[in-house]
Design a protein around this motif. Structure first.
Motif, PDB file in Angstrom:
ATOM      1  N   TYR A  20     124.679 114.227  67.849  1.00 29.25           N
ATOM      2  CA  TYR A  20     123.342 113.895  67.250  1.00 29.25           C
ATOM      3  C   TYR A  20     123.457 114.709  65.783  1.00 29.25           C
ATOM      4  O   TYR A  20     123.516 115.694  65.596  1.00 29.25           O
ATOM      5  CB  TYR A  20     122.176 114.654  68.175  1.00 29.25           C
ATOM      6  CG  TYR A  20     120.869 114.404  67.228  1.00 29.25           C
ATOM      7  CD1 TYR A  20     120.207 113.218  67.483  1.00 29.25           C
ATOM      8  CD2 TYR A  20     120.331 115.362  66.678  1.00 29.25           C
ATOM      9  CE1 TYR A  20     119.166 113.055  66.939  1.00 29.25           C
ATOM     10  CE2 TYR A  20     119.045 115.194  66.022  1.00 29.25           C
ATOM     11  CZ  TYR A  20     118.324 113.809  66.000  1.00 29.25           C
ATOM     12  OH  TYR A  20     117.229 113.885  65.556  1.00 29.25           O
ATOM     13  N   ILE A  49     113.196 112.587  70.028  1.00 25.53           N
ATOM     14  CA  ILE A  49     114.482 113.246  70.415  1.00 25.53           C
ATOM     15  C   ILE A  49     114.338 114.819  70.263  1.00 25.53           C
ATOM     16  O   ILE A  49     115.031 115.467  71.192  1.00 25.53           O
ATOM     17  CB  ILE A  49     115.785 112.493  69.802  1.00 25.53           C
ATOM     18  CG1 ILE A  49     115.795 111.184  70.244  1.00 25.53           C
ATOM     19  CG2 ILE A  49     116.966 113.379  69.949  1.00 25.53           C
ATOM     20  CD1 ILE A  49     116.988 110.248  69.590  1.00 25.53           C
ATOM     21  N   THR A  82     116.604 116.545  73.126  1.00 26.75           N
ATOM     22  CA  THR A  82     116.696 115.964  74.534  1.00 26.75           C
ATOM     23  C   THR A  82     117.545 114.545  74.326  1.00 26.75           C
ATOM     24  O   THR A  82     116.747 113.544  73.460  1.00 26.75           O
ATOM     25  CB  THR A  82     115.722 115.982  75.423  1.00 26.75           C
ATOM     26  OG1 THR A  82     115.137 117.219  75.579  1.00 26.75           O
ATOM     27  CG2 THR A  82     116.079 115.228  76.791  1.00 26.75           C
ATOM     28  N   LEU A  83     118.767 114.296  74.844  1.00 26.42           N
ATOM     29  CA  LEU A  83     119.173 112.888  74.612  1.00 26.42           C
ATOM     30  C   LEU A  83     119.679 112.553  76.169  1.00 26.42           C
ATOM     31  O   LEU A  83     120.015 113.368  77.091  1.00 26.42           O
ATOM     32  CB  LEU A  83     120.700 113.012  74.007  1.00 26.42           C
ATOM     33  CG  LEU A  83     120.501 113.030  72.438  1.00 26.42           C
ATOM     34  CD1 LEU A  83     121.741 113.335  71.819  1.00 26.42           C
ATOM     35  CD2 LEU A  83     119.806 111.543  72.014  1.00 26.42           C
ATOM     36  N   ILE A 107     127.011 110.539  74.968  1.00 25.57           N
ATOM     37  CA  ILE A 107     125.689 110.986  74.865  1.00 25.57           C
ATOM     38  C   ILE A 107     125.421 110.975  73.341  1.00 25.57           C
ATOM     39  O   ILE A 107     125.896 111.944  72.586  1.00 25.57           O
ATOM     40  CB  ILE A 107     125.362 112.637  75.419  1.00 25.57           C
ATOM     41  CG1 ILE A 107     125.860 112.527  76.975  1.00 25.57           C
ATOM     42  CG2 ILE A 107     123.860 112.581  75.400  1.00 25.57           C
ATOM     43  CD1 ILE A 107     125.657 113.754  77.615  1.00 25.57           C
ATOM     44  N   ASN A 108     124.542 110.313  72.941  1.00 27.02           N
ATOM     45  CA  ASN A 108     124.110 110.098  71.396  1.00 27.02           C
ATOM     46  C   ASN A 108     122.997 109.271  71.352  1.00 27.02           C
ATOM     47  O   ASN A 108     122.190 108.882  72.473  1.00 27.02           O
ATOM     48  CB  ASN A 108     125.293 109.419  70.761  1.00 27.02           C
ATOM     49  CG  ASN A 108     125.710 107.988  71.370  1.00 27.02           C
ATOM     50  OD1 ASN A 108     125.077 107.334  71.362  1.00 27.02           O
ATOM     51  ND2 ASN A 108     127.127 108.014  71.810  1.00 27.02           N
ATOM     52  N   ASN A 109     122.610 109.155  70.259  1.00 23.03           N
ATOM     53  CA  ASN A 109     121.232 108.238  69.934  1.00 23.03           C
ATOM     54  C   ASN A 109     121.381 106.832  70.595  1.00 23.03           C
ATOM     55  O   ASN A 109     120.440 106.343  71.261  1.00 23.03           O
ATOM     56  CB  ASN A 109     121.025 107.894  68.545  1.00 23.03           C
ATOM     57  CG  ASN A 109     120.712 109.373  67.720  1.00 23.03           C
ATOM     58  OD1 ASN A 109     121.437 110.126  67.857  1.00 23.03           O
ATOM     59  ND2 ASN A 109     119.499 109.474  67.281  1.00 23.03           N
ATOM     60  N   HIS A 165     120.825 107.105  74.352  1.00 25.24           N
ATOM     61  CA  HIS A 165     119.619 107.393  74.368  1.00 25.24           C
ATOM     62  C   HIS A 165     118.490 106.250  74.409  1.00 25.24           C
ATOM     63  O   HIS A 165     117.784 106.033  75.271  1.00 25.24           O
ATOM     64  CB  HIS A 165     119.027 108.540  73.380  1.00 25.24           C
ATOM     65  CG  HIS A 165     117.619 109.001  73.825  1.00 25.24           C
ATOM     66  ND1 HIS A 165     117.405 109.991  74.576  1.00 25.24           N
ATOM     67  CD2 HIS A 165     116.571 108.670  73.444  1.00 25.24           C
ATOM     68  CE1 HIS A 165     116.054 110.402  74.410  1.00 25.24           C
ATOM     69  NE2 HIS A 165     115.498 109.577  73.833  1.00 25.24           N
ATOM     70  N   SER A 172     116.766 104.683  77.706  1.00 25.01           N
ATOM     71  CA  SER A 172     115.439 104.836  77.588  1.00 25.01           C
ATOM     72  C   SER A 172     114.484 103.409  77.786  1.00 25.01           C
ATOM     73  O   SER A 172     113.691 103.246  78.575  1.00 25.01           O
ATOM     74  CB  SER A 172     114.894 105.248  76.375  1.00 25.01           C
ATOM     75  OG  SER A 172     115.149 106.435  76.166  1.00 25.01           O
ATOM     76  N   SER A 218     127.940 109.739  63.748  1.00 25.03           N
ATOM     77  CA  SER A 218     126.603 110.067  63.839  1.00 25.03           C
ATOM     78  C   SER A 218     125.724 110.930  62.781  1.00 25.03           C
ATOM     79  O   SER A 218     124.409 111.195  62.514  1.00 25.03           O
ATOM     80  CB  SER A 218     126.329 110.901  65.195  1.00 25.03           C
ATOM     81  OG  SER A 218     126.727 112.188  64.822  1.00 25.03           O
ATOM     82  N   ASP A 274     118.386 105.761  62.722  1.00 28.70           N
ATOM     83  CA  ASP A 274     117.684 106.555  63.697  1.00 28.70           C
ATOM     84  C   ASP A 274     116.090 106.705  63.465  1.00 28.70           C
ATOM     85  O   ASP A 274     115.402 106.474  64.306  1.00 28.70           O
ATOM     86  CB  ASP A 274     118.720 107.865  63.980  1.00 28.70           C
ATOM     87  CG  ASP A 274     119.663 107.902  64.579  1.00 28.70           C
ATOM     88  OD1 ASP A 274     120.161 106.508  64.991  1.00 28.70           O
ATOM     89  OD2 ASP A 274     120.761 108.741  64.473  1.00 28.70           O
TER      90      ASP A 274
END
Length: 600
Positions: A54, A137, A145-146, A156-158, A161, A165, A210, A219
């Protein structure tokens, strides 16, 4: 073959249990518990490894296998801590051969970099179903939190996420599997375009990627836009669709602003510009019928504002204020548009107030120079350019010309408590007592922009001053101009400075009565233009109305020059309002009582 009888089988089974003593009255038979497994249950080993990023590698983050899918790491769920490069590996055993779970990464950020405060208001939309605004986030407390689906090799990244979501939201809306699949595929394509990444490796985001400026600004823009539209637009991938449609224009505005993405989306002026883009796109895509931001003018707002300022009788229900350190002024028409109240005050304490009638019959017919057609046009015989509206801007041209005019309208809600209007009241002259009034809840502040000079003249009745036949543009002097314009003072009661191009008029005692500055320039018709302006002190010079003369055919032709301009929201304030409560009458009488004007 002979089969044993049922009775024989029962007897044999009883004997096998054992013999009892003669004293036993009965025989107890113990049967196995049918609920007790007869074979041991297998335990399965599980392992998930990946990279958490992140805005760079997530070092020291807690990553867990969210087995109960509550989007948090519970104490009984397997977890691991990421290393300095953001790598992690979780090992655990369970009685489930193929567990279904989410991945959740938690960490404490240094700052709340995505605690977005969206400037929006839930308005009526085509589909009234509202969505809850998504959590940032990184929250206000700096807790990050991701989430992710483990299908992307533990990444695990934006992007994971956003994807997860949206999928969770689709499932919560009870969409069919086919609809979820279709929307997910569309979302993948939109994200690949926005983040400029390869669709095949879209969710495998490196720490370096990122942390790039492009990645982070996307983002931030998506996070901001989600907050704005969440309570208004039910489409789960609307933010990505709207951003894709406005991508180029938004980044141009951002680039021109010179601000960081965080500062850009924290500035009222630029968020309004961005929200106008987003709103126009949302309406065009069919997501909503009304603006997504309460500051964006609706049709009712336009009806009020344009009804006041685009009419033959001048600016109705409008107050114009000039506020500077050494000059203040106001002007306003009464509710019937029959009188104009004007007040001007200079630094030295000199003030003038007068009320004059408005007589439309006295208006002179003028014509203006069209720079493309190279001729004079009146308002009626020139080319017609239809006005248009873009966001909160009314676009037109100066009558009879091709010079663009824009009117930017800032909608001020809750005016009596708004910061902008309070700042205006605080800087207005104490004499006017504007802060004692209860203003309408909604005011419309007007900013006018004219991008080029416009030259006009009275039709067939303009003044001319003959010059000697040998005078040229190069030889025209200040003395020659003074001789024809101030012939009453010439030559004894006048002082001319050719070097500074100034003209001083003397009274009967030889004292300077008035001073003028002459300036040469090129007119919109590419001819020599002479400007003659009285010289006054301070910023009051900006409010002097000079005379302009076009040098043509060995004569000076009097013209009007409406210079290019943009009114300043801080020094020149014009506000208009809905007069359904009669506030124009109240304000006009209030101002009249304060300045006690001369009645003309």
């Amino acid at each position: 073959m002979h089969h044993k009888s049922l009775l024989a089988i029962l007897i044999s089974s009883t004997l096998l249990v054992g013999c009892s003593s003669d004293d036993d009255k009965s025989t107890e038979v113990t049967l196995p518990d049918s609920g007790t497994p007869t074979t041991p249950v297998s335990e399965y080993n599980h392992q998930i490894a990946g990279l958490a990023v992140y805005q760079g590698a997530l070092s020291g983050a807690t990553v867990c296998a969210d087995l109960n899918k509550n989007l948090s790491c519970d104490s009984d769920e397997p977890f691991a801590i990421t290393d300095a490069e953001g790598n992690y590996q979780i090992d655990w055993t369970s009685e489930v051969e193929t567990p279904n779970y989410y991945l959740v990464a938690n960490w404490q950020a240094a700052t709340a970099t995505q605690a977005i405060q969206a400037r929006s208001l839930a308005l009526k939309v085509k589909n009234p179903t509202n969505r809850a605004a998504p959590k940032a986030i990184v929250d206000d407390a700096g807790q990050g939190t991701l989430i992710a689906n483990p299908q992307y090799n533990g990444a695990i990244n934006n992007l994971t996420h956003i994807k997860q979501s949206r999928v969770i939201e689709m499932m919560n809306q009870n969409l069919s599997d086919s609809d979820i699949s279709q929307l997910s595929t569309e979302l993948d394509a939109l994200l690949a375009i926005l983040y400029q990444l390869d669709a095949d490796t879209l969710y495998s985001v490196s720490a370096e990627t990122s942390a790039t400026a492009n990645f982070m600004r996307i983002d931030y823009a998506i996070a901001y836009l989600q907050q704005v539209i969440a309570t208004q637009i039910p489409n789960v991938i609307a933010a990505e669709k709207i951003l894709a449609a406005t991508y180029a224009e938004l980044w141009q505005i951002l680039s021109d602003s010179g601000l960081s993405i965080e500062a850009f989306f924290s500035d009222d002026t630029f968020t309004l510009a961005a929200n106008i883009l987003f709103s126009d796109s949302a309406i065009a895509l069919g997501f909503t019928e009304l603006p997504i931001d309460s500051r964006i003018l609706s049709q009712d707002d336009w009806d009020i504002a344009l009804g006041n300022i685009i009419n033959e009788s001048g600016f109705a229900n409008t107050l114009s204020l000039t506020l500077s350190s050494d000059l203040s002024a106001f002007s306003m028409q009464n509710a019937d548009n029959t009188k104009m109240l004007t007040w001007i005050s200079a630094l030295a304490g000199q003030a003038l107030a007068f009320e004059a009638p408005l007589d439309e019959d006295d208006d002179e017919l003028t014509e203006c120079w069209h720079t493309t057609d190279k001729r004079w046009y009146t308002e009626d015989n020139g080319s017609v350019t239809e006005p248009s509206i873009t966001g909160n801007t009314y676009n037109t041209v100066y009558a009879g010309t091709n010079v663009p005019i824009t009117i930017d309208i800032n909608k001020i809600t809750n005016a009596n408590t708004s910061d902008f209007w309070q700042s205006v009241l605080n800087t207005s002259p104490e004499l006017l007592k504007l802060d004692t009034l209860t203003w309408p809840d909604t005011l419309y502040s007007l900013t006018f922009t004219q991008v080029e000079d416009v030259m006009c003249r009275v039709v067939e009745d303009y003044e001319t001053y003959a010059l000697s036949s040998f005078v040229t543009e190069e030889t025209l002097s200040t003395t020659m101009v003074a001789e024809v314009l101030f012939d009453f003072y010439f030559p004894l009661d006048i002082i001319i400075d050719e070097e500074d191009q100034t003209i001083a008029l003397l009274d009967s005692d030889g004292n300077i009565e008035q001073r003028y500055q002459m300036t040469k320039s090129t007119s919109p018709s590419d001819q020599l233009l002479i400007k003659v302006a009285e010289i006054v002190e301070g910023t009051a010079q900006d409010y002097v109305y000079p005379d302009y003369f076009l040098f043509v055919d060995q004569q000076l032709m009097k013209v009007e020059l409406n210079e290019k301009m943009q009114t300043s929201a801080s020094n020149n304030v014009s506000v208009t309002f809905d007069n359904n409560t009669g506030f124009t009458q109240t304000l006009y009488q209030h101002l009249y009582d304060q300045v006690n004007p001369l009645v003309l």
